[in-house]
Design an enzyme around this catalytic site. Structure first.
Site, PDB file in Angstrom:
ATOM      1  N   HIS A  94      -3.209  26.845  12.768  1.00 30.38           N
ATOM      2  CA  HIS A  94      -4.245  26.450  13.724  1.00 30.38           C
ATOM      3  C   HIS A  94      -3.625  26.631  15.106  1.00 30.38           C
ATOM      4  O   HIS A  94      -2.423  26.415  15.277  1.00 30.38           O
ATOM      5  CB  HIS A  94      -4.605  24.973  13.645  1.00 30.38           C
ATOM      6  CG  HIS A  94      -5.094  24.461  12.326  1.00 30.38           C
ATOM      7  ND1 HIS A  94      -4.264  24.121  11.299  1.00 30.38           N
ATOM      8  CD2 HIS A  94      -6.358  24.176  11.891  1.00 30.38           C
ATOM      9  CE1 HIS A  94      -4.973  23.661  10.281  1.00 30.38           C
ATOM     10  NE2 HIS A  94      -6.244  23.685  10.604  1.00 30.38           N
ATOM     11  N   ASP A 127      -1.435  23.729  16.111  1.00 29.00           N
ATOM     12  CA  ASP A 127      -0.196  23.471  15.351  1.00 29.00           C
ATOM     13  C   ASP A 127       0.985  24.088  16.075  1.00 29.00           C
ATOM     14  O   ASP A 127       2.087  23.560  16.055  1.00 29.00           O
ATOM     15  CB  ASP A 127      -0.169  24.176  13.981  1.00 29.00           C
ATOM     16  CG  ASP A 127      -1.357  23.902  13.120  1.00 29.00           C
ATOM     17  OD1 ASP A 127      -1.943  22.830  13.264  1.00 29.00           O
ATOM     18  OD2 ASP A 127      -1.679  24.771  12.281  1.00 29.00           O
TER      19      ASP A 127
HETATM   20  C1  XLS Z   1      -8.080  20.273   5.503  1.00 21.41           C
HETATM   21  C2  XLS Z   1      -8.147  21.715   5.387  1.00 21.41           C
HETATM   22  C3  XLS Z   1      -7.462  22.465   6.516  1.00 21.41           C
HETATM   23  C4  XLS Z   1      -7.935  23.885   6.557  1.00 21.41           C
HETATM   24  C5  XLS Z   1      -7.628  24.584   7.832  1.00 21.41           C
HETATM   25  O1  XLS Z   1      -8.338  19.523   4.572  1.00 21.41           O
HETATM   26  O2  XLS Z   1      -7.640  22.111   4.165  1.00 21.41           O
HETATM   27  O3  XLS Z   1      -6.090  22.383   6.381  1.00 21.41           O
HETATM   28  O4  XLS Z   1      -7.408  24.632   5.527  1.00 21.41           O
HETATM   29  O5  XLS Z   1      -8.249  23.986   8.909  1.00 21.41           O
END
Ligand code: XLS
Ligand code: NI
Ligand code: NI
Length: 439
Positions: free
Chosen positions: A100, A103
């Protein structure tokens, strides 16, 4: 460059190995059905879990030892984390990564500052990707963490939250393109609601569709050819999420004319939260032409939330690989470990054990699935259950030649339906176990 992990590159040592820092099944160059394991599995590592989870939970503070991290939100620290990440990916022979925007780079005081921060970190991703050959599987934007998104992003009652999210996704798509990413994922985050009284569901869903259309249009405009994915999750953080499961998502995509541009990114633990198994979600999406990518993890049957554990259950990985192979394998997608080590597994070495376990579980599942496919035994048994559709009235119905009137006449003349045959569930299960034990 300094080494951050006192671990050698993880070798493949074969099934007899007891070395905990070796693969027993994942042998990237080994060919199965004429394709390397690397290309079947297309493993990816999630930056948010592997590099950013600190082990805190609602009852306790951070536990993770991450000696390379100085604990600050500086750009310098963020850039250093990327170098550490690529050392990890290289040592693990993981060919892809996902992140993301927030991140990898800290949020700034203004949107412009956040974009600038991101650019400075993306520079390092570019360098490291060129140095190692590790590529981006998909990118995404974090539209759920900041308080501005408390009511959602694309589905917020605050139009400025929508606008901010749009600006953020525009930038995230550009960054994904710059890094050669083969996909972009929409996970709802807070795209749902808690209380029907204060929620205009129709308006919110239409806004979500408009948002995705803008993303698709912009991608076309700038020549981003990656695949868009929609990732279902029924709840958490909100009570009702609009992307509940594959069936709900695919209905949404078709209802709003997005079905040509968006496929599914299916996560194991989200499937179970929706009351399904992951193989159900995979089969449903794939059979409808929407299989895109997979967020590989595992939940805990006794816990009702998204625990994001590493997948180690070979029965499950076998079922997953069977569906993926049945539909021709991944094209743009892959198996992204959307999984984190437990907060009690706080040492850097645990990151290696976790990913080795997940990769070996999928490699083994791939081998068992390939053996099942080679013999065709289960497929033949399944097909035999449907043989009444291969000729006679069944074939005629499938060919679209029958109607209620013709079937009424058919049954009037025949008098009764042919007898049923046993479903043989237990026999099927025993045969599956034979392949598990023997391969
Ligand atoms: C959260 C999601 C997230 C997505 C990406 O539960 O799995 O990690 O994969 O935003
Ligand atoms: Ni996910
Ligand atoms: Ni999740």
């Amino acid at each position: 460059m300094p080494e951050f992990f006192q671990v050698p590159k993880i070798p493949f040592e074969g099934p007899k190995s007891t070395n905990p820092l070796a693969f027993r099944f994942y042998n990237p160059d080994e060919e199965i059905e004429g394709k390397t394991m690397r290309d079947h599995l297309r493993f990816a590592c999630a930056f948010w879990h592997t590099m950013r989870m600190n082990g805190s939970d609602p009852f306790g503070s951070a536990t993770m030892l991450r000696p390379w991290d100085d604990g600050t939100d500086s750009i310098e620290n963020a850039r250093k984390r990327v170098r550490v990440f690529f050392e990890f990916l290289e040592k693990m022979s993981i060919p892809f990564y996902c992140f993301h925007d927030r991140d990898v780079a800290p949020e700034g005081a203004t949107f412009a500052e956040s974009c600038k921060n991101l650019d400075q970190v993306v520079e390092v991703f570019k360098e490291e990707s060129q140095r190692t050959g590790v590529k981006m599987l998909w990118g995404t934007a974090n539209l759920f963490n900041h308080p501005r998104f408390m009511h959602g992003a694309a589905t917020s009652p605050n139009a400025d939250a929508f606008a901010y999210a749009a600006a953020q996704v525009k930038k995230a798509i550009e960054v994904t393109k710059e890094l050669g990413g083969t996909g972009y994922t929409f996970w709802g985050g807070r795209e749902g609601y808690q209380c029907i009284w204060n929620t205009d569901m129709k308006r919110e869903t239409e806004h979500l569709a408009a948002f995705m259309h803008m993303a698709v249009d912009y991608a076309k405009k700038i020549g981003f050819t990656g695949q868009f994915y929609f990732e279902p999750k029924p709840k958490e953080p909100t009570k009702h999420q609009y992307d509940f499961d594959c069936a709900a998502c695919i209905n949404f995509l078709r209802a709003y004319g997005l079905e040509k541009d968006v496929k599914m990114n299916i996560e194991t633990n989200h499937a179970t939260l929706a009351g399904h198994n992951v193989e159900h979600e995979l089969e449903y999406a794939a059979s409808q032409g929407f299989l895109g990518s997979v967020d590989a993890n595992a939940g805990d049957t006794l816990l009702g939330w998204d625990t994001d554990q590493f997948p180690t259950d070979v029965y499950m990985t076998t079922k997953m690989m069977l569906v993926i192979m049945k539909y021709g394998g991944f094209t743009t997608g892959g198996l992204n470990f959307d999984a984190k080590v437990r907060r009690e597994s706080f040492e850097p070495i645990d990151l290696f054990y976790a990913h080795i376990g997940g990769m070996d579980a999928f490699a083994k599942g791939l081998k068992i699935a390939a053996a099942m496919r080679a013999s065709g035994e289960l497929e033949a048994m399944k097909n035999a259950r449907y043989q009444s559709w291969d000729s006679g009235i069944g074939a005629s119905i499938e060919a679209g030649k029958e109607s209620f009137e013709s079937l009424f006449d058919y049954m009037m003349a025949k008098g009764n339906a042919d007898a049923n045959v046993s479903g043989r569930q237990e026999l099927f299960e025993n045969i599956v176990n034979r392949y598990l034990f023997d391969n």
